[in-house]
Design a protein around this motif. Structure first.
Motif, mmCIF file in Angstrom:
data_model
loop_
_atom_site.group_PDB
_atom_site.id
_atom_site.type_symbol
_atom_site.label_atom_id
_atom_site.label_comp_id
_atom_site.label_asym_id
_atom_site.label_seq_id
_atom_site.Cartn_x
_atom_site.Cartn_y
_atom_site.Cartn_z
ATOM 1 N N ALA A 27 25.265 -112.327 -36.482
ATOM 2 C CA ALA A 27 25.056 -112.829 -35.114
ATOM 3 C C ALA A 27 23.611 -113.284 -34.910
ATOM 4 C CB ALA A 27 25.429 -111.748 -34.103
ATOM 5 N N SER A 28 22.664 -112.540 -35.443
ATOM 6 C CA SER A 28 21.246 -112.886 -35.276
ATOM 7 C C SER A 28 20.895 -114.168 -36.017
ATOM 8 C CB SER A 28 20.363 -111.741 -35.773
ATOM 9 O OG SER A 28 20.569 -110.582 -34.988
ATOM 10 N N LEU A 29 21.436 -114.354 -37.207
ATOM 11 C CA LEU A 29 21.170 -115.580 -37.963
ATOM 12 C C LEU A 29 21.805 -116.787 -37.281
ATOM 13 C CD1 LEU A 29 21.504 -114.263 -41.624
ATOM 14 C CD2 LEU A 29 19.401 -114.976 -40.451
ATOM 15 N N GLN A 30 22.992 -116.596 -36.708
ATOM 16 C CA GLN A 30 23.631 -117.686 -35.958
ATOM 17 C C GLN A 30 22.815 -118.030 -34.728
ATOM 18 O OE1 GLN A 30 28.218 -117.061 -37.258
ATOM 19 N NE2 GLN A 30 27.839 -118.055 -35.329
ATOM 20 N N ALA A 31 22.336 -117.017 -34.028
ATOM 21 C CA ALA A 31 21.517 -117.257 -32.840
ATOM 22 C C ALA A 31 20.213 -117.973 -33.201
ATOM 23 C CB ALA A 31 21.209 -115.927 -32.138
ATOM 24 N N ALA A 32 19.751 -117.793 -34.442
ATOM 25 C CA ALA A 32 18.512 -118.430 -34.894
ATOM 26 C C ALA A 32 18.732 -119.857 -35.394
ATOM 27 C CB ALA A 32 17.873 -117.589 -35.994
ATOM 28 N N GLY A 33 19.989 -120.310 -35.414
ATOM 29 C CA GLY A 33 20.244 -121.701 -35.757
ATOM 30 C C GLY A 33 21.087 -121.972 -36.982
ATOM 31 N N LEU A 34 21.476 -120.945 -37.705
ATOM 32 C CA LEU A 34 22.346 -121.152 -38.856
ATOM 33 C C LEU A 34 23.799 -121.082 -38.391
ATOM 34 C CD1 LEU A 34 20.440 -118.884 -41.416
ATOM 35 C CD2 LEU A 34 20.268 -121.367 -41.119
ATOM 36 N N SER A 35 24.716 -121.653 -39.162
ATOM 37 C CA SER A 35 26.129 -121.596 -38.778
ATOM 38 C C SER A 35 26.969 -121.145 -39.963
ATOM 39 C CB SER A 35 26.598 -122.954 -38.251
ATOM 40 O OG SER A 35 26.500 -123.943 -39.257
ATOM 41 N N GLN A 36 28.235 -120.900 -39.691
ATOM 42 C CA GLN A 36 29.178 -120.469 -40.726
ATOM 43 C C GLN A 36 28.611 -119.282 -41.519
ATOM 44 O OE1 GLN A 36 32.248 -122.028 -40.926
ATOM 45 N NE2 GLN A 36 31.550 -123.239 -39.186
ATOM 46 N N VAL A 37 27.997 -118.333 -40.842
ATOM 47 C CA VAL A 37 27.335 -117.210 -41.509
ATOM 48 C C VAL A 37 28.380 -116.176 -41.948
ATOM 49 C CG1 VAL A 37 25.614 -115.382 -41.282
ATOM 50 C CG2 VAL A 37 25.261 -117.577 -40.113
ATOM 51 N N ARG A 38 28.374 -115.887 -43.245
ATOM 52 C CA ARG A 38 29.260 -114.872 -43.823
ATOM 53 C C ARG A 38 28.431 -113.958 -44.719
ATOM 54 N NH1 ARG A 38 33.066 -118.002 -47.365
ATOM 55 N NH2 ARG A 38 31.421 -119.554 -47.334
ATOM 56 N N THR A 39 28.868 -112.730 -44.862
ATOM 57 C CA THR A 39 28.167 -111.791 -45.734
ATOM 58 C C THR A 39 29.130 -111.242 -46.779
ATOM 59 O OG1 THR A 39 28.581 -109.982 -44.170
ATOM 60 C CG2 THR A 39 26.448 -111.093 -44.021
ATOM 61 N N TYR A 40 28.548 -110.796 -47.874
ATOM 62 C CA TYR A 40 29.307 -110.120 -48.914
ATOM 63 C C TYR A 40 28.654 -108.775 -49.179
ATOM 64 C CZ TYR A 40 31.089 -108.793 -53.474
ATOM 65 O OH TYR A 40 31.646 -108.092 -54.508
ATOM 66 N N ILE A 41 29.388 -107.740 -49.064
ATOM 67 C CA ILE A 41 28.979 -106.344 -49.125
ATOM 68 C C ILE A 41 27.748 -106.107 -48.245
ATOM 69 C CG2 ILE A 41 30.192 -105.817 -51.268
ATOM 70 C CD1 ILE A 41 27.619 -105.961 -52.823
ATOM 71 N N LEU A 67 12.631 -109.096 -39.567
ATOM 72 C CA LEU A 67 11.478 -108.381 -39.027
ATOM 73 C C LEU A 67 11.580 -108.230 -37.512
ATOM 74 C CD1 LEU A 67 8.778 -107.020 -39.607
ATOM 75 C CD2 LEU A 67 7.691 -109.263 -39.386
ATOM 76 N N ASP A 68 11.853 -109.336 -36.813
ATOM 77 C CA ASP A 68 11.875 -109.307 -35.351
ATOM 78 C C ASP A 68 13.049 -108.507 -34.787
ATOM 79 O OD1 ASP A 68 9.660 -110.940 -35.505
ATOM 80 O OD2 ASP A 68 10.699 -112.762 -34.851
ATOM 81 N N ARG A 69 14.201 -108.649 -35.367
ATOM 82 C CA ARG A 69 15.411 -108.024 -34.819
ATOM 83 C C ARG A 69 15.650 -106.616 -35.351
ATOM 84 N NH1 ARG A 69 18.951 -105.527 -32.971
ATOM 85 N NH2 ARG A 69 21.088 -106.139 -32.517
ATOM 86 N N PHE A 70 15.304 -106.383 -36.641
ATOM 87 C CA PHE A 70 15.646 -105.112 -37.269
ATOM 88 C C PHE A 70 14.430 -104.304 -37.726
ATOM 89 C CE2 PHE A 70 19.072 -108.152 -37.965
ATOM 90 C CZ PHE A 70 20.135 -107.480 -37.382
ATOM 91 N N GLY A 71 13.230 -104.877 -37.600
ATOM 92 C CA GLY A 71 12.023 -104.172 -38.017
ATOM 93 C C GLY A 71 11.921 -103.992 -39.520
ATOM 94 N N VAL A 72 12.590 -104.866 -40.275
ATOM 95 C CA VAL A 72 12.607 -104.765 -41.732
ATOM 96 C C VAL A 72 11.790 -105.912 -42.316
ATOM 97 C CG1 VAL A 72 14.068 -104.887 -43.790
ATOM 98 C CG2 VAL A 72 14.853 -103.618 -41.776
ATOM 99 N N GLU A 73 10.734 -105.544 -43.042
ATOM 100 C CA GLU A 73 9.930 -106.544 -43.733
ATOM 101 C C GLU A 73 10.358 -106.542 -45.202
ATOM 102 O OE1 GLU A 73 5.284 -107.900 -44.270
ATOM 103 O OE2 GLU A 73 5.745 -106.039 -43.237
ATOM 104 N N THR A 74 10.930 -107.649 -45.637
ATOM 105 C CA THR A 74 11.450 -107.736 -46.993
ATOM 106 C C THR A 74 11.439 -109.179 -47.473
ATOM 107 O OG1 THR A 74 13.246 -107.019 -48.454
ATOM 108 C CG2 THR A 74 13.889 -107.971 -46.322
ATOM 109 N N VAL A 75 11.912 -109.374 -48.672
ATOM 110 C CA VAL A 75 11.956 -110.685 -49.297
ATOM 111 C C VAL A 75 13.363 -111.257 -49.187
ATOM 112 C CG1 VAL A 75 11.788 -111.878 -51.528
ATOM 113 C CG2 VAL A 75 10.105 -110.134 -50.910
#
Length: 181
Positions: A27-41, A67-75
């Motif tokens: 949902a956060s990635l879609q709200a940021a402008g991406l579409s058709q967002v799916r995840t695997y595991i 970082l902004d939504r979940f407070g996670v700084e990662t690659v």
């Protein structure tokens, strides 16, 4: 519609650290402008339609959302759908075909990383590890019976590790097969 990119996020939902619920991430990635967002595991494999956005911009957007939504700084390493398919189709002959004997992984590199530098970051133990260069990927295989002697984990202590993420072969092939599903 098929995905245009795969975002490979390192180090989320591992051992209770960096918890990121996949439904909220989608949902956060879609709200940021991406579409058709799916995840695997739960470990940060995200397929997206990013339109004409370059991979580096998708990575930056995903890192900012994390970082902004979940407070996670990662690659986040983002590869085009074409590059993900090539990582599978151009793998060394037999790579991943005998999972009972070998553990096989693919290191996906950020754009602009010199392949010679990336390969040098890996430390290979003779008789245990084998490494091959690909197109913006490094293929790494280790004998399952000797995996505790493998030197794969040494790459994590190098400066170049912040410019890559590693996926096992099963995850890599599954995500590639999902691109047009």
């Amino acid at each position: 519609m098929s995905a245009t990119h795969v975002v490979l996020i390192r180090g989320i939902n591992v051992g209770g650290s960096n918890k990121v619920p996949m439904a909220e991430l989608r949902a956060s990635l879609q709200a940021a402008g991406l579409s058709q967002v799916r995840t695997y595991i739960q470990s940060g494999n995200v397929l997206v339609d990013a339109g004409g956005m370059p991979s580096s911009s998708v990575s930056s957007l995903a890192e900012r959302v994390l970082l902004d939504r979940f407070g996670v700084e990662t690659v986040a390493v983002t590869v085009s759908a074409r590059m993900m398919r090539r990582a599978v189709s151009e793998a060394p002959e037999g790579f991943g075909s005998d999972p009972g004997v070998y553990h096989c992984d693919v290191a996906f590199l950020r754009p602009g990383i010199d392949m010679a530098d990336a390969v040098a970051a890996f430390s290979v133990r003779d008789g245990v590890d084998t490494l091959w260069q690909g197109d913006a990927v490094v293929y790494f295989q280790r004998l399952s019976a000797q995996r505790t002697r493998s030197r794969l984990s040494r790459v994590m202590s190098t400066p170049l590790y912040k410019h890559m993420t590693i996926r096992n072969w099963r995850t890599t092939t599954t995500v590639a097969s999902m691109l047009d599903a």
